[in-house]
Design an enzyme around this catalytic site. Sequence first.
Site, PDB file in Angstrom:
ATOM      1  CD  GLU A  77      -3.086  -1.099   1.800  1.00 44.80           C
ATOM      2  OE1 GLU A  77      -3.763  -0.280   2.289  1.00 44.80           O
ATOM      3  OE2 GLU A  77      -2.475  -1.368   3.232  1.00 44.80           O
ATOM      4  CG  HIS A  96      -2.355   3.133   5.509  1.00 48.88           C
ATOM      5  ND1 HIS A  96      -3.809   3.217   5.781  1.00 48.88           N
ATOM      6  CD2 HIS A  96      -2.641   1.481   4.792  1.00 48.88           C
ATOM      7  CE1 HIS A  96      -3.989   2.368   5.458  1.00 48.88           C
ATOM      8  NE2 HIS A  96      -3.901   1.613   5.419  1.00 48.88           N
ATOM      9  CG  HIS A  98      -5.166  -1.019   9.275  1.00 44.78           C
ATOM     10  ND1 HIS A  98      -3.986  -2.264   8.779  1.00 44.78           N
ATOM     11  CD2 HIS A  98      -5.002  -0.156   7.862  1.00 44.78           C
ATOM     12  CE1 HIS A  98      -3.844  -2.791   7.442  1.00 44.78           C
ATOM     13  NE2 HIS A  98      -4.371  -1.318   7.143  1.00 44.78           N
ATOM     14  CG  HIS A 166      -8.000  -0.328   4.331  1.00 42.21           C
ATOM     15  ND1 HIS A 166      -8.099   0.535   3.182  1.00 42.21           N
ATOM     16  CD2 HIS A 166      -6.683  -0.184   5.350  1.00 42.21           C
ATOM     17  CE1 HIS A 166      -6.491  -0.470   3.157  1.00 42.21           C
ATOM     18  NE2 HIS A 166      -6.248  -0.527   4.605  1.00 42.21           N
TER      19      HIS A 166
HETATM   20 ZN    ZN Z   1      -3.641  -1.085   5.287  1.00 45.66          ZN
END
Ligand code: ZN
Length: 241
Positions: A77, A96, A98, A166
């Site tokens: 990603e 980024h 979660h 996500h």
């Molecule tokens: Zn992710």
Amino acid sequence: MSEVDHLLEELVTANRILAREGVVDAFGHVSVRHPQRPDRYVMSRARAPDCVEREDLMEFTLDGTPIDAAGRKPYLERYIHGAAYEGRPEVMSVVHNHSPSVIPFGVTSVKLRPLLHMCAGIGHQVPVWDTRAAFGDTDLLVVNMDMGRDLVRALGGGSTALMRGHGCVVVGHSLREAVHTSVYLELNANLQAKAMAMGDITFLTPGEVDMIAGSTSGFTIDRAWEYWCRRANRPVQSLEI
Ligand SMILES: [Zn+2]
């Protein structure tokens, strides 16, 4: 120590802090824009952030191409990062993750908004990006620049955006700022869920958010950074090189 060496050490520390503070687990990542090559960024090979070492750090062009992979496997990603640096020239760091408390706000109509003064940096209201709008059914991962750019459009000029089902993306003018915002985004989401269970919430007003965000100094962020370094068992580097 050179400017680049200094920043790479900071990036290892950022990985460890995000893990120690519960923002990332085995997954999630943090990057910095290259200080001398704004068309490149640096992030770890695909590895749990708490395990990241200096030799894991790789350089990428903004389209996600490794400069010298040397057999190392990059994060799938990484396009989230390149698209943010491409679309937002002032952004110097991207996270980024979660983190668990933010997830409910990406899958319900409840808006994530700052309710604690330390959390003003998350913005007035956190937008939600839904992959389905432009890409239909996917595995929800951001695996190319088209998806990254679509996410960055949802981010707009803000510092945070949720990704439905996500996680989230956080950007900052510095690595320390992006980490700071990430930690307090998770905290705000946790507290908002608790407060919602108790009754109606008095959120920070837009004026309060602007005043707090405008007065949050590097000193505040560095004070938190020193504390987090201690907890993550990493040395605190001076900002002076
Ligand atoms: Zn992710």
